[in-house]
Design a protein around this motif. Structure first.
Motif, PDB file in Angstrom:
ATOM      1  N   SER A 102      35.712  74.246 -91.788  1.00  0.00           N
ATOM      2  CA  SER A 102      35.985  74.250 -93.223  1.00  0.00           C
ATOM      3  C   SER A 102      36.963  73.137 -93.548  1.00  0.00           C
ATOM      4  CB  SER A 102      36.551  75.614 -93.650  1.00  0.00           C
ATOM      5  OG  SER A 102      37.754  75.891 -92.960  1.00  0.00           O
ATOM      6  N   ASP A 103      37.323  73.019 -94.833  1.00  0.00           N
ATOM      7  CA  ASP A 103      38.168  71.923 -95.294  1.00  0.00           C
ATOM      8  C   ASP A 103      37.533  70.608 -94.834  1.00  0.00           C
ATOM      9  OD1 ASP A 103      39.960  73.810 -96.372  1.00  0.00           O
ATOM     10  OD2 ASP A 103      40.981  73.997 -94.452  1.00  0.00           O
ATOM     11  N   SER A 104      38.270  69.795 -94.097  1.00  0.00           N
ATOM     12  CA  SER A 104      37.705  68.552 -93.552  1.00  0.00           C
ATOM     13  C   SER A 104      37.655  68.604 -92.029  1.00  0.00           C
ATOM     14  CB  SER A 104      38.553  67.346 -93.997  1.00  0.00           C
ATOM     15  OG  SER A 104      38.521  67.212 -95.400  1.00  0.00           O
ATOM     16  N   GLY A 105      37.625  69.787 -91.495  1.00  0.00           N
ATOM     17  CA  GLY A 105      37.591  69.937 -90.044  1.00  0.00           C
ATOM     18  C   GLY A 105      36.256  69.518 -89.454  1.00  0.00           C
ATOM     19  N   TYR A 106      36.290  69.191 -88.140  1.00  0.00           N
ATOM     20  CA  TYR A 106      35.083  68.733 -87.456  1.00  0.00           C
ATOM     21  C   TYR A 106      34.907  69.548 -86.181  1.00  0.00           C
ATOM     22  CZ  TYR A 106      31.535  65.636 -85.489  1.00  0.00           C
ATOM     23  OH  TYR A 106      30.363  65.134 -84.978  1.00  0.00           O
ATOM     24  N   ALA A 107      33.718  70.122 -86.004  1.00  0.00           N
ATOM     25  CA  ALA A 107      33.405  70.930 -84.832  1.00  0.00           C
ATOM     26  C   ALA A 107      32.258  70.295 -84.055  1.00  0.00           C
ATOM     27  CB  ALA A 107      33.039  72.349 -85.246  1.00  0.00           C
ATOM     28  N   ASP A 108      32.543  69.902 -82.831  1.00  0.00           N
ATOM     29  CA  ASP A 108      31.535  69.344 -81.930  1.00  0.00           C
ATOM     30  C   ASP A 108      31.226  70.416 -80.887  1.00  0.00           C
ATOM     31  OD1 ASP A 108      29.948  67.917 -80.224  1.00  0.00           O
ATOM     32  OD2 ASP A 108      31.503  66.488 -79.608  1.00  0.00           O
ATOM     33  N   VAL A 109      30.071  71.062 -81.010  1.00  0.00           N
ATOM     34  CA  VAL A 109      29.745  72.235 -80.208  1.00  0.00           C
ATOM     35  C   VAL A 109      28.495  71.962 -79.394  1.00  0.00           C
ATOM     36  CG1 VAL A 109      29.274  74.711 -80.254  1.00  0.00           C
ATOM     37  CG2 VAL A 109      30.729  73.679 -82.029  1.00  0.00           C
ATOM     38  N   ALA A 110      28.558  72.199 -78.089  1.00  0.00           N
ATOM     39  CA  ALA A 110      27.393  71.960 -77.236  1.00  0.00           C
ATOM     40  C   ALA A 110      27.290  73.032 -76.161  1.00  0.00           C
ATOM     41  CB  ALA A 110      27.482  70.573 -76.591  1.00  0.00           C
ATOM     42  N   HIS A 111      26.059  73.317 -75.763  1.00  0.00           N
ATOM     43  CA  HIS A 111      25.768  74.223 -74.632  1.00  0.00           C
ATOM     44  C   HIS A 111      26.463  75.571 -74.800  1.00  0.00           C
ATOM     45  CE1 HIS A 111      24.440  70.404 -73.122  1.00  0.00           C
ATOM     46  NE2 HIS A 111      25.679  69.941 -72.975  1.00  0.00           N
ATOM     47  N   SER A 112      26.410  76.111 -75.982  1.00  0.00           N
ATOM     48  CA  SER A 112      27.102  77.362 -76.284  1.00  0.00           C
ATOM     49  C   SER A 112      26.126  78.403 -76.809  1.00  0.00           C
ATOM     50  CB  SER A 112      28.226  77.106 -77.295  1.00  0.00           C
ATOM     51  OG  SER A 112      29.186  76.215 -76.760  1.00  0.00           O
ATOM     52  N   GLU A 113      26.550  79.657 -76.791  1.00  0.00           N
ATOM     53  CA  GLU A 113      25.681  80.760 -77.187  1.00  0.00           C
ATOM     54  C   GLU A 113      26.451  81.725 -78.079  1.00  0.00           C
ATOM     55  OE1 GLU A 113      22.733  84.107 -75.111  1.00  0.00           O
ATOM     56  OE2 GLU A 113      23.825  82.626 -73.908  1.00  0.00           O
ATOM     57  N   PHE A 114      25.775  82.128 -79.173  1.00  0.00           N
ATOM     58  CA  PHE A 114      26.385  83.026 -80.145  1.00  0.00           C
ATOM     59  C   PHE A 114      25.453  84.220 -80.330  1.00  0.00           C
ATOM     60  CE2 PHE A 114      27.375  78.597 -81.044  1.00  0.00           C
ATOM     61  CZ  PHE A 114      28.750  78.606 -80.927  1.00  0.00           C
ATOM     62  N   THR A 115      25.952  85.416 -80.063  1.00  0.00           N
ATOM     63  CA  THR A 115      25.111  86.610 -80.064  1.00  0.00           C
ATOM     64  C   THR A 115      25.708  87.671 -80.968  1.00  0.00           C
ATOM     65  OG1 THR A 115      24.387  86.146 -77.804  1.00  0.00           O
ATOM     66  CG2 THR A 115      24.076  88.399 -78.615  1.00  0.00           C
ATOM     67  N   ASP A 116      24.849  88.222 -81.849  1.00  0.00           N
ATOM     68  CA  ASP A 116      25.239  89.325 -82.735  1.00  0.00           C
ATOM     69  C   ASP A 116      26.466  88.971 -83.574  1.00  0.00           C
ATOM     70  OD1 ASP A 116      23.156  90.921 -81.804  1.00  0.00           O
ATOM     71  OD2 ASP A 116      24.384  91.744 -80.170  1.00  0.00           O
ATOM     72  N   CYS A 117      26.402  87.802 -84.200  1.00  0.00           N
ATOM     73  CA  CYS A 117      27.456  87.393 -85.127  1.00  0.00           C
ATOM     74  C   CYS A 117      26.975  87.743 -86.543  1.00  0.00           C
ATOM     75  CB  CYS A 117      27.750  85.904 -85.010  1.00  0.00           C
ATOM     76  SG  CYS A 117      28.349  85.437 -83.355  1.00  0.00           S
ATOM     77  N   ALA A 118      27.653  88.649 -87.221  1.00  0.00           N
ATOM     78  CA  ALA A 118      27.158  89.238 -88.462  1.00  0.00           C
ATOM     79  C   ALA A 118      26.992  88.222 -89.580  1.00  0.00           C
ATOM     80  CB  ALA A 118      28.088  90.361 -88.897  1.00  0.00           C
ATOM     81  N   SER A 119      27.929  87.297 -89.720  1.00  0.00           N
ATOM     82  CA  SER A 119      27.849  86.331 -90.805  1.00  0.00           C
ATOM     83  C   SER A 119      26.865  85.210 -90.479  1.00  0.00           C
ATOM     84  CB  SER A 119      29.236  85.760 -91.089  1.00  0.00           C
ATOM     85  OG  SER A 119      29.177  84.762 -92.070  1.00  0.00           O
ATOM     86  N   ALA A 120      27.037  84.585 -89.349  1.00  0.00           N
ATOM     87  CA  ALA A 120      26.143  83.525 -88.888  1.00  0.00           C
ATOM     88  C   ALA A 120      26.618  83.068 -87.524  1.00  0.00           C
ATOM     89  CB  ALA A 120      26.124  82.344 -89.859  1.00  0.00           C
ATOM     90  N   GLY A 121      25.714  82.444 -86.779  1.00  0.00           N
ATOM     91  CA  GLY A 121      26.149  81.850 -85.520  1.00  0.00           C
ATOM     92  C   GLY A 121      27.135  80.733 -85.757  1.00  0.00           C
ATOM     93  N   ALA A 122      26.859  79.895 -86.782  1.00  0.00           N
ATOM     94  CA  ALA A 122      27.754  78.801 -87.119  1.00  0.00           C
ATOM     95  C   ALA A 122      27.791  78.639 -88.628  1.00  0.00           C
ATOM     96  CB  ALA A 122      27.295  77.509 -86.461  1.00  0.00           C
TER      97      ALA A 122
END
Length: 566
Positions: A456-476
């Motif tokens: 959020s804001d002006s932040g930067y997320a560099d995400v690789a080789h990751s797994e998101f399971t059962d996240c209610a809002s969204a994976g990302a």
């Protein structure tokens, strides 16, 4: 063969009326002497030379020696004092100028200065004795203190200076206005002793001294329990400190080794390392420190291993250019941060377990502020890791369970996450805001009530080789001006979108059966100009002109029947 002399003010066969006359007789014969003294008060100065033993004939406390002024006893030779009470009001009460002196079951009352003074190249032993009000001073000699009591010293109860070597065993030191024992440019060993109610540090080592402490109990001191300064060295083993301002402290290049100690209810800090001091702390417990359990500041660099921190405010704080290596540590039940790194400091944490603390790690400072965590577990927290300012944090093999936010980078901080896992959080697994940067590799987030990862804001997320399971809002989730990329990631579950984004994220090889939703930017709100000095009109107005903030107003009206009227 020992010559026997008797002293009795009441006289008797071959009795001397005072101690001084018996000493003169013994010196004249030049042999070892035993002088037995009858009960009474003797207002005289004793100059004891040679091989002489002075004994209270009817036991300890029955003989009191105290001249109106000046020293009470000086010794040179092989002198033994047993059962006497020596009372002085100025200068030095008892002084050993040469040879050896033993005080056994003796009381020394020093109302104006030094109780016992051991000069250079002498050996002085105190056994089962009491020294009140004055200090016991070892200057360049050898000393042994066993089962003694030192009470209400006007400054230091025991001072070991100028190369002296002293051992204190099984003794009690109480009520000293400064230190219980101070060792300076000398060596002292303190074993099995009790120290209480000292005005400053109970035990102080300074000026390259060596202090060895074992099996002691230190309570209710106004300063440090034990303090090492000025390149002093030594060790502290299996000692308990309760109610000190600071438990064990090291400063100005000191380097102690501390093992198996318990520091309880310290009013400020438990372990305090500062001003380029080092130190190694092993198998220690810090319980209930009111401010910080382990405080490292202004260039201190200790090693802390296999320790436990419980109750209190902050666990480990490293600040102001300090550093430290902390491993195999358990931290629990704190009201603030378990780990804190601030203001240009560096902290390395390995195999740390944190339970039921408000914050796990928080960092803030310039680009020189950094923290590295390896194999660390956080449970039951608000935020496991928070990086702010321009600090840099690296997480490897870190687990966060049951909290609000797992890992967060804000302001201009950088957070690197490698091979970590976040489970059962209510807001987000890993997040970035402000102008922060989040770099994630091999992160697993499970059962988040919010998002797996977010920017959020002006932040930067560099995400690789990751797994998101059962996240209610969204994976990302990417909102505001936040951006980044997802590379070779998987989003699993049965509800919510895989990704909610603002069009500022790059999706590469995303594996998911859930939808990807782009957030439409909101329509810009209409411009509203408010003029709070004009008229307020309720209802429709037609064919009207308005003017205000004028000094003079001319009004003209034109009607169908005639000219305008002013």
């Amino acid at each position: 063969m020992v010559a026997r002399y008797v002293v009795s003010p009441r006289g008797g066969r071959r009795a001397h009326p005072d101690i001084a006359s018996a000493l003169r007789a013994a010196a004249a014969r030049g042999r070892a002497a035993l002088i037995e003294i009858a009960p009474g008060r003797y207002e005289e100065f004793l100059d004891v030379r040679g091989d002489v033993e002075l004994v209270a004939a009817e036991g300890a406390g029955s003989v009191v020696v105290g001249p109106p002024r000046g020293p009470v006893l000086t010794a040179a030779g092989s002198v033994r004092i047993q059962g006497l009470t020596l009372v002085g009001r100025e200068s030095v009460v008892v002084g050993c100028h040469a040879g050896t002196l033993t005080l056994d079951r003796t009381e020394v009352w020093a109302h104006g200065g030094v109780g016992v003074h051991a000069s250079p190249r002498t050996s002085v032993t105190l056994r089962d004795s009491v020294v009140a009000h004055g200090r016991t001073l070892f200057t360049g000699g050898v000393g042994l203190v066993e089962r003694c009591r030192f009470t209400d010293a006007a400054d230091n109860a025991i001072a070991v200076i100028e190369g002296a070597r002293v051992t204190v065993r099984g003794s009690r030191i109480e009520g000293s206005r400064i230190h219980g024992l101070r060792v300076s440019d000398a060596q002292a060993e303190v074993v099995g002793c009790e120290l209480t109610d000292t005005g400053q540090a109970a035990l102080m080592a300074d000026t390259r001294a060596r202090l060895t402490v074992a099996d002691c109990a230190i309570t209710s001191v106004h300063g440090e329990g034990i303090m090492f300064i000025e390149q002093s060295r030594g060790s502290v083993d299996t000692t308990r400190i309760t109610g000190a301002r600071h438990g064990i402290a090291a400063a100005s290049g000191a380097d102690p080794v501390v093992r198996g100690c318990v520091l309880t209810d310290c009013r400020d800090t438990g372990i305090n390392v500062q001003t380029t001091a080092r130190g190694r702390f092993e198998d220690c417990q810090v319980l209930g420190a009111r401010n910080i359990s382990v405080f490292v500041t202004t260039g201190g660099t200790p090693e802390v291993h296999d320790c436990r921190i419980s109750r209190g405010n902050v666990g480990i704080a490293v600040t102001e250019g300090a550093g430290g290596h902390f491993s195999r540590i358990g931290i629990e039940d704190l009201t603030n941060s378990a780990l804190r790194v601030r203001d240009g400091a560096e902290g390395l944490f390995e195999q740390v377990r944190v339970d039921r603390c408000t914050l796990g790690l928080d960092t803030k400072g310039d680009g020189g502020t950094s923290a590295g965590l390896t194999d660390v577990v956080f449970r039951d927290f608000e935020t496991a890791v928070t990086a702010l300012g321009r600090s840099r944090v690296t997480l490897e093999g870190v687990t966060a369970e049951r909290g609000a936010v797992g890992f967060f980078a804000g302001e201009e901080a950088q957070l690197l996450v490698r091979g970590c896992e976040v489970t059962a959080v209510s807001v987000c697994g890993a997040a970035v805001g402000g102008q922060g940067k989040l770099s994630v590799r091999n992160l697993t987030v499970k059962a988040s009530e919010g998002a797996g990862v977010s920017a959020s804001d002006s932040g930067y997320a560099d995400v690789a080789h990751s797994e998101f399971t059962d996240c209610a809002s969204a994976g990302a989730v990417f909102t505001d001006e936040g951006g980044g990329r997802l590379v070779d990631c998987a989003v699993n579950g049965t509800e919510g979108p895989a990704v909610r984004h603002n069009g500022r994220v790059e999706l590469v090889s995303l594996r998911t059966s859930l939808p990807v939703v782009q957030i439409r930017p909101a329509e810009p709100a209409p411009t509203i100009i408010n003029n709070y000095t004009g008229p307020v009109i309720h209802g429709p107005v037609h064919n009207s002109q308005f003017t205000w903030n004028n000094k003079n107003v001319n009004q003209h009206q034109t009607t169908e029947d005639g000219p305008a009227h002013e």
